[in-house]
Scaffold this motif. Structure first.
Motif, PDB file in Angstrom:
ATOM      1  N   ARG A  47      14.344   5.205   1.860  1.00 42.71           N
ATOM      2  CA  ARG A  47      13.545   6.095   1.014  1.00 42.71           C
ATOM      3  C   ARG A  47      12.279   5.406   0.527  1.00 42.71           C
ATOM      4  O   ARG A  47      11.200   6.003   0.465  1.00 42.71           O
ATOM      5  CB  ARG A  47      14.395   6.606  -0.154  1.00 42.71           C
ATOM      6  N   LYS A  48      12.407   4.112   0.159  1.00 41.43           N
ATOM      7  CA  LYS A  48      11.223   3.351  -0.252  1.00 41.43           C
ATOM      8  C   LYS A  48      10.244   3.196   0.915  1.00 41.43           C
ATOM      9  O   LYS A  48       9.023   3.285   0.741  1.00 41.43           O
ATOM     10  CB  LYS A  48      11.628   1.969  -0.778  1.00 41.43           C
ATOM     11  N   ARG A  49      10.801   2.990   2.115  1.00 36.51           N
ATOM     12  CA  ARG A  49       9.942   2.791   3.284  1.00 36.51           C
ATOM     13  C   ARG A  49       9.148   4.052   3.614  1.00 36.51           C
ATOM     14  O   ARG A  49       7.970   3.975   4.031  1.00 36.51           O
ATOM     15  CB  ARG A  49      10.803   2.389   4.503  1.00 36.51           C
ATOM     16  N   ALA A  50       9.750   5.205   3.401  1.00 37.33           N
ATOM     17  CA  ALA A  50       9.064   6.458   3.711  1.00 37.33           C
ATOM     18  C   ALA A  50       7.818   6.654   2.858  1.00 37.33           C
ATOM     19  O   ALA A  50       6.880   7.345   3.272  1.00 37.33           O
ATOM     20  CB  ALA A  50      10.023   7.628   3.521  1.00 37.33           C
ATOM     21  N   ALA A  51       7.794   6.020   1.692  1.00 41.35           N
ATOM     22  CA  ALA A  51       6.653   6.170   0.781  1.00 41.35           C
ATOM     23  C   ALA A  51       5.753   4.944   0.761  1.00 41.35           C
ATOM     24  O   ALA A  51       4.801   4.889  -0.030  1.00 41.35           O
ATOM     25  CB  ALA A  51       7.164   6.458  -0.633  1.00 41.35           C
ATOM     26  N   ALA A  52       6.034   3.946   1.624  1.00 41.34           N
ATOM     27  CA  ALA A  52       5.296   2.681   1.583  1.00 41.34           C
ATOM     28  C   ALA A  52       4.490   2.489   2.862  1.00 41.34           C
ATOM     29  O   ALA A  52       4.814   3.038   3.922  1.00 41.34           O
ATOM     30  CB  ALA A  52       6.265   1.522   1.402  1.00 41.34           C
ATOM     31  N   ALA A  53       3.454   1.687   2.755  1.00 38.07           N
ATOM     32  CA  ALA A  53       2.569   1.439   3.894  1.00 38.07           C
ATOM     33  C   ALA A  53       3.160   0.465   4.904  1.00 38.07           C
ATOM     34  O   ALA A  53       2.735   0.416   6.055  1.00 38.07           O
ATOM     35  CB  ALA A  53       1.223   0.917   3.395  1.00 38.07           C
ATOM     36  N   SER A  54       4.105  -0.350   4.478  1.00 42.45           N
ATOM     37  CA  SER A  54       4.678  -1.369   5.356  1.00 42.45           C
ATOM     38  C   SER A  54       6.083  -1.706   4.890  1.00 42.45           C
ATOM     39  O   SER A  54       6.496  -1.338   3.778  1.00 42.45           O
ATOM     40  CB  SER A  54       3.817  -2.637   5.335  1.00 42.45           C
ATOM     41  N   ALA A  55       6.799  -2.447   5.734  1.00 42.37           N
ATOM     42  CA  ALA A  55       8.141  -2.892   5.347  1.00 42.37           C
ATOM     43  C   ALA A  55       8.069  -3.826   4.141  1.00 42.37           C
ATOM     44  O   ALA A  55       8.917  -3.757   3.239  1.00 42.37           O
ATOM     45  CB  ALA A  55       8.808  -3.596   6.526  1.00 42.37           C
ATOM     46  N   GLU A  56       7.059  -4.686   4.104  1.00 41.03           N
ATOM     47  CA  GLU A  56       6.905  -5.589   2.958  1.00 41.03           C
ATOM     48  C   GLU A  56       6.699  -4.794   1.669  1.00 41.03           C
ATOM     49  O   GLU A  56       7.301  -5.099   0.636  1.00 41.03           O
ATOM     50  CB  GLU A  56       5.727  -6.533   3.181  1.00 41.03           C
ATOM     51  N   ALA A  57       5.868  -3.753   1.733  1.00 34.26           N
ATOM     52  CA  ALA A  57       5.643  -2.921   0.552  1.00 34.26           C
ATOM     53  C   ALA A  57       6.918  -2.191   0.146  1.00 34.26           C
ATOM     54  O   ALA A  57       7.183  -1.995  -1.045  1.00 34.26           O
ATOM     55  CB  ALA A  57       4.527  -1.920   0.831  1.00 34.26           C
ATOM     56  N   ALA A  58       7.715  -1.798   1.141  1.00 29.70           N
ATOM     57  CA  ALA A  58       8.982  -1.132   0.834  1.00 29.70           C
ATOM     58  C   ALA A  58       9.930  -2.081   0.106  1.00 29.70           C
ATOM     59  O   ALA A  58      10.610  -1.687  -0.850  1.00 29.70           O
ATOM     60  CB  ALA A  58       9.623  -0.613   2.119  1.00 29.70           C
TER      61      ALA A  58
END
Length: 538
Positions: free
Chosen positions: A185-196
């Motif tokens: 869910r975090k990844r769906a709203a983030a620009a990258s895996a690191e941001a997720a």
């Protein structure tokens, strides 16, 4: 007003006033940590084992765990998210783990075999979309033989190692299970895996007895009790973690009522704390506070005579007095009587004349003093009181003709350098590093330091020690799946390590903590870790 009172007053003033407002909150325990920042909260903490203690175990669970409910025995390994495990009789590189059913992550998703495979991949599979390089260094070095995980059914997984390794179930206490669904869910709203992962760290989801309710980097982390926890529910309603790296500031915070519990109080403050009704908790624990030598070409500590001389030149009883009695003098990684002690012939004690003779044999003396550089920290998890302790040792060694220079760096930087090795530029020419370590299991106590395959970046053989005799002894211990045979192999390994003076062994911590009398139910186990489900505020 005395200097100590001035320091305490200044330290009180430096802490945010908001902390004091929580004193009336029923069931809230406020803890002053030694770390300068909140350890990472994404599932694989940094800041050494203070990270595991405060942001690992409370928020997450691992497949196996330590029983931290008693203080009168060594902490045994117990089932956690895995209920049972066994090595395959026909393939000693394959382990089968049966998983606990009915466990939920904090976000409500199910814990199952897919979650285990996902969490192994996050630190081992560079092709995984959720692979996080930041979690690798603090995890893979603690379980270096693990290679992959395979789902067998919803609640059974197979774990594969690069070689037969009887220590894997112990190593898995360091792999915490984070929620794959929450990360997605975090990844769906983030620009990258690191941001997720950054978003996940601010709003983590594990299966542990506490849930994160507030997170402010470098300032505080707040937990609330997980009332849906699968195990014994926490007695405290809330936990507040505050990074306070300076010992006088921690003491001031406790005396002023801004916190209820502090890690590692300054030894000279303990009489005052007791006089004010504070409780001092301590217990023997499997801990070593050493100097770890560099064995690279050109390092004076590659010479066993010098390593033995340094060991003989330290007045450990005097150091114990400096610490108010809150240490055990170290004569090896484990103490005499331990199953792994063995029978070393080199006796570590304070004998400055013998130390001088060994230095003379190595070509050093009054006309040619030995110079050493040691990389140390000013605070940190398990580091006890590193500045006064190292200064005391510096004076000891000056008396035998050894001049010691310290390179003092921040704790987390030192801990990172520990995984890079003495040949790396980060060592800055140091001949030894002062990183305390846990010795509750064979891998942490000896294997990761004395196996040549554990040289950086694999694990913590910082000094690049390499000796085929030790490699063979490590292999014997690792491939012994019978506990009695493994203990015998480890005793042989430990005795050989002492005889070669592979560390400058200095102290074992007794994990002193100071607490308000309002904190009840706390158990000080013989471990670096504590069970935060047990204490509460009266």
């Amino acid at each position: 007003m005395t200097l100590r009172r001035l320091l305490l007053a200044a330290a009180c003033a430096a802490l945010p006033a908001a902390h004091a407002l929580e004193a009336s909150a029923q069931g809230t325990i406020r803890i002053g940590m030694t770390a300068a920042d909140i350890p990472l909260t994404h599932g694989q903490p940094d800041q050494g084992f203070e990270g595991n203690r405060f942001t690992g175990i409370p928020l997450y669970d691992s497949l196996t765990a330590w029983d931290l409910t008693r203080g009168d025995r060594a902490t045994p390994l117990v089932p956690s998210l895995a209920t049972e495990w066994a090595v395959d009789a026909n393939d000693k590189t394959k382990w089968i783990f049966r998983l606990r059913q009915g466990v939920k992550f904090h976000d409500g998703s199910d814990f199952n075999a897919d979650a285990v495979v996902w969490n192994v991949r996050k630190v081992l599979d560079r092709e995984a979309p959720h692979f996080d390089p930041r979690q690798v260094g603090v995890t893979a070095t603690r379980m270096p033989t693990l290679r992959r995980a395979e789902r067998i059914d919803d609640y059974t997984v197979a774990l594969y190692t690069s070689e037969p390794d009887s220590l894997l179930p112990i190593n898995l206490t360091n792999l915490f299970m984070a929620s794959p669904a929450h990360w997605e869910r975090k990844r769906a709203a983030a620009a990258s895996a690191e941001a997720a992962w950054n978003a996940f760290a601010a709003d983590p989801s594990g299966t542990g007895p506490f849930r994160m309710s507030r997170f402010v980097p470098r300032e505080r982390a707040e937990y609330v009790r997980n009332d849906a926890y699968w195990g014994n529910k926490a007695r405290a309603e809330r936990i507040v973690l505050l990074p306070i790296p300076e010992a006088n500031a921690r003491t001031a915070a406790l005396l002023s009522g801004q916190v209820d519990w502090i890690e590692a109080p300054a030894p000279d403050a303990i009489p005052q704390l007791r006089a004010r009704g504070m409780r001092i908790e301590s217990n023997a624990q499997p801990h070593v506070w050493p100097w770890q030598p560099c064995f690279a070409e050109g390092s004076p500590l590659a010479d066993v005579r010098i390593r033995k001389a340094i060991n003989l030149g330290i007045d450990r009883e005097g150091l114990k007095t400096l610490l108010g009695g809150l240490m055990v003098p170290a004569v090896g990684t484990v103490q005499p009587g331990h199953p792994w002690w063995g029978n070393p012939s080199f006796q570590i004690k304070y004998d400055p004349e013998a130390a001088k003779r060994l230095l003379a044999e190595a070509g050093f003396g009054p006309q040619r003093p030995l110079s050493l550089k040691v990389q140390i920290s000013a605070s940190g998890s398990g580091q006890m009181q590193p500045l006064p302790m190292n200064e005391f040792i510096q004076q000891n060694l000056r008396e035998i003709g050894v001049n010691v220079e310290f390179d003092v760096i921040e704790w987390n930087a030192l801990f990172t350098n520990w995984r890079r090795g003495c040949k790396d530029p980060s060592a800055r020419g140091a001949h030894a590093i002062n990183v305390s370590f846990a010795a509750m299991d064979p891998f942490f106590a000896m294997v990761r330091f004395w196996d040549s395959k554990m040289a950086p970046p694999v694990s913590n053989n910082w000094g690049h020690f390499s000796d085929p005799r030790f490699d063979a002894m490590v292999a014997e211990a690792r491939t012994s799946f019978d506990a009695t045979a493994r203990d015998a192999a480890l005793a042989k390994l430990h005795a050989a390590g002492v005889d070669e003076a592979l560390f400058i062994w200095i102290a074992h911590d007794v994990a002193p903590r100071a607490m308000s009398p309002r904190v009840r139910g706390f158990v000080q186990p013989q471990s670096w870790f504590v069970d935060l489900t047990l204490p509460y505020i009266q």
